[in-house]
Motif scaffolding. Structure first.
Motif, PDB file in Angstrom:
ATOM      1  N   ILE A  42     -15.009   3.555   5.396  1.00 22.17           N
ATOM      2  CA  ILE A  42     -16.432   3.408   5.679  1.00 22.17           C
ATOM      3  C   ILE A  42     -17.069   2.677   4.502  1.00 22.17           C
ATOM      4  O   ILE A  42     -16.734   2.945   3.345  1.00 22.17           O
ATOM      5  CB  ILE A  42     -17.109   4.788   5.856  1.00 22.17           C
ATOM      6  N   PHE A  43     -18.005   1.763   4.785  1.00 20.00           N
ATOM      7  CA  PHE A  43     -18.729   1.116   3.697  1.00 20.00           C
ATOM      8  C   PHE A  43     -19.412   2.182   2.849  1.00 20.00           C
ATOM      9  O   PHE A  43     -20.004   3.127   3.369  1.00 20.00           O
ATOM     10  CB  PHE A  43     -19.778   0.134   4.233  1.00 20.00           C
ATOM     11  N   THR A  44     -19.328   2.030   1.541  1.00 24.49           N
ATOM     12  CA  THR A  44     -19.855   3.022   0.614  1.00 24.49           C
ATOM     13  C   THR A  44     -21.335   3.290   0.845  1.00 24.49           C
ATOM     14  O   THR A  44     -21.757   4.453   0.921  1.00 24.49           O
ATOM     15  CB  THR A  44     -19.627   2.576  -0.845  1.00 24.49           C
ATOM     16  N   ASP A  45     -22.146   2.240   0.985  1.00 21.45           N
ATOM     17  CA  ASP A  45     -23.585   2.445   1.158  1.00 21.45           C
ATOM     18  C   ASP A  45     -23.902   3.160   2.470  1.00 21.45           C
ATOM     19  O   ASP A  45     -24.812   3.997   2.525  1.00 21.45           O
ATOM     20  CB  ASP A  45     -24.365   1.138   1.027  1.00 21.45           C
ATOM     21  N   ASP A  46     -23.141   2.881   3.526  1.00 21.58           N
ATOM     22  CA  ASP A  46     -23.350   3.564   4.803  1.00 21.58           C
ATOM     23  C   ASP A  46     -22.981   5.041   4.692  1.00 21.58           C
ATOM     24  O   ASP A  46     -23.688   5.909   5.208  1.00 21.58           O
ATOM     25  CB  ASP A  46     -22.522   2.917   5.918  1.00 21.58           C
ATOM     26  N   LEU A  47     -21.869   5.329   4.028  1.00 22.06           N
ATOM     27  CA  LEU A  47     -21.447   6.719   3.855  1.00 22.06           C
ATOM     28  C   LEU A  47     -22.477   7.485   3.031  1.00 22.06           C
ATOM     29  O   LEU A  47     -22.875   8.599   3.397  1.00 22.06           O
ATOM     30  CB  LEU A  47     -20.070   6.795   3.191  1.00 22.06           C
ATOM     31  N   GLU A  48     -22.941   6.888   1.941  1.00 23.39           N
ATOM     32  CA  GLU A  48     -23.937   7.567   1.115  1.00 23.39           C
ATOM     33  C   GLU A  48     -25.233   7.823   1.873  1.00 23.39           C
ATOM     34  O   GLU A  48     -25.801   8.916   1.797  1.00 23.39           O
ATOM     35  CB  GLU A  48     -24.205   6.759  -0.160  1.00 23.39           C
ATOM     36  N   ALA A  49     -25.685   6.833   2.642  1.00 21.99           N
ATOM     37  CA  ALA A  49     -26.918   7.003   3.416  1.00 21.99           C
ATOM     38  C   ALA A  49     -26.752   8.093   4.471  1.00 21.99           C
ATOM     39  O   ALA A  49     -27.659   8.898   4.693  1.00 21.99           O
ATOM     40  CB  ALA A  49     -27.318   5.684   4.068  1.00 21.99           C
ATOM     41  N   PHE A  55     -27.163  15.881   4.430  1.00 20.13           N
ATOM     42  CA  PHE A  55     -27.215  16.982   3.461  1.00 20.13           C
ATOM     43  C   PHE A  55     -28.443  16.959   2.550  1.00 20.13           C
ATOM     44  O   PHE A  55     -28.723  17.952   1.888  1.00 20.13           O
ATOM     45  CB  PHE A  55     -25.945  16.983   2.593  1.00 20.13           C
ATOM     46  N   GLY A  56     -29.117  15.821   2.479  1.00 21.30           N
ATOM     47  CA  GLY A  56     -30.269  15.701   1.595  1.00 21.30           C
ATOM     48  C   GLY A  56     -29.849  15.534   0.147  1.00 21.30           C
ATOM     49  O   GLY A  56     -28.674  15.630  -0.199  1.00 21.30           O
ATOM     50  N   ASN A  71     -16.598  16.313  -2.383  1.00 22.31           N
ATOM     51  CA  ASN A  71     -15.436  16.455  -1.503  1.00 22.31           C
ATOM     52  C   ASN A  71     -15.792  17.296  -0.281  1.00 22.31           C
ATOM     53  O   ASN A  71     -15.409  16.967   0.845  1.00 22.31           O
ATOM     54  CB  ASN A  71     -14.263  17.107  -2.245  1.00 22.31           C
ATOM     55  N   GLN A  72     -16.525  18.386  -0.501  1.00 24.13           N
ATOM     56  CA  GLN A  72     -16.900  19.276   0.595  1.00 24.13           C
ATOM     57  C   GLN A  72     -17.844  18.592   1.581  1.00 24.13           C
ATOM     58  O   GLN A  72     -17.708  18.739   2.788  1.00 24.13           O
ATOM     59  CB  GLN A  72     -17.525  20.567   0.072  1.00 24.13           C
ATOM     60  N   MET A  73     -18.799  17.823   1.073  1.00 20.94           N
ATOM     61  CA  MET A  73     -19.724  17.106   1.962  1.00 20.94           C
ATOM     62  C   MET A  73     -18.986  16.085   2.815  1.00 20.94           C
ATOM     63  O   MET A  73     -19.206  15.998   4.025  1.00 20.94           O
ATOM     64  CB  MET A  73     -20.831  16.426   1.153  1.00 20.94           C
ATOM     65  N   ILE A  74     -18.108  15.323   2.181  1.00 26.31           N
ATOM     66  CA  ILE A  74     -17.349  14.308   2.920  1.00 26.31           C
ATOM     67  C   ILE A  74     -16.454  14.980   3.954  1.00 26.31           C
ATOM     68  O   ILE A  74     -16.389  14.554   5.109  1.00 26.31           O
ATOM     69  CB  ILE A  74     -16.535  13.415   1.959  1.00 26.31           C
TER      70      ILE A  74
END
Length: 162
Positions: A42-49, A55-56, A71-74
């Motif tokens: 997944i593109f990093t910026d898309d995953l972070e967004a 999760f906020g 790790n838990q969030m992902i």
């Protein structure tokens, strides 16, 4: 093998031409270890967004304040948006880790105790909650054969048979 090359070239082109919204899920049945080896790009910026929306808070996948929490969030996000059934039975993805590769994050997961496989059903709605232009590419290797499929939003389901 040519199919893999086409997908890799497409991902390379898309990484330059972003903002295309695409993920790639690779699944390999390893008969030696009796495992499904699952990797998701997944593109990093898309995953972070997406993680920020889910999760906020501040999300920095590459430099997390708390690696275990990241790790838990992902893990939670991917497990809730990528479900597998092997021969009609649901299986649980186990998180192995993640790494950056160019502008993307590769997440690695596994499913243990899969001695054989005749049918693999997937529900993949990764990033559908982020962008309705999302495309999820799937590439599966099992029983000496490779198969691929592209899920365009809002489609989420595909079944591979051997």
């Amino acid at each position: 093998m040519a199919n893999v090359l086409v997908q890799l070239l497409m991902m390379s082109w898309l990484s330059v031409a972003h903002p295309f919204y695409v993920s790639m899920t690779d699944i390999n049945h390893n008969t030696g270890t009796k495992e499904l080896e699952v990797s998701v790009r997944i593109f990093t910026d898309d995953l972070e967004a997406t993680l920020r929306k889910t999760f906020g808070g501040k999300i920095d996948v590459l430099h997390p304040q708390d690696k275990n929490k990241m790790n838990q969030m992902i893990t939670t996000y991917i497990q809730s948006h990528l479900q597998l059934q092997v021969d009609g039975k649901p299986v649980q993805l186990s998180f192995v880790g993640y790494e950056q590769q160019e502008e993307s994050i590769w997440t690695y997961m596994e499913v243990k105790n899969v001695a054989s496989i005749k049918k693999l059903s997937l529900k993949n709605n990764l990033l559908h909650d982020y962008n309705t232009n999302q495309i999820n590419m799937m590439h599966v290797k099992a029983n000496g054969k490779e198969q691929s499929y592209k899920l365009d939003y809002p489609n989420t389901d595909v079944t591979f048979t051997w």
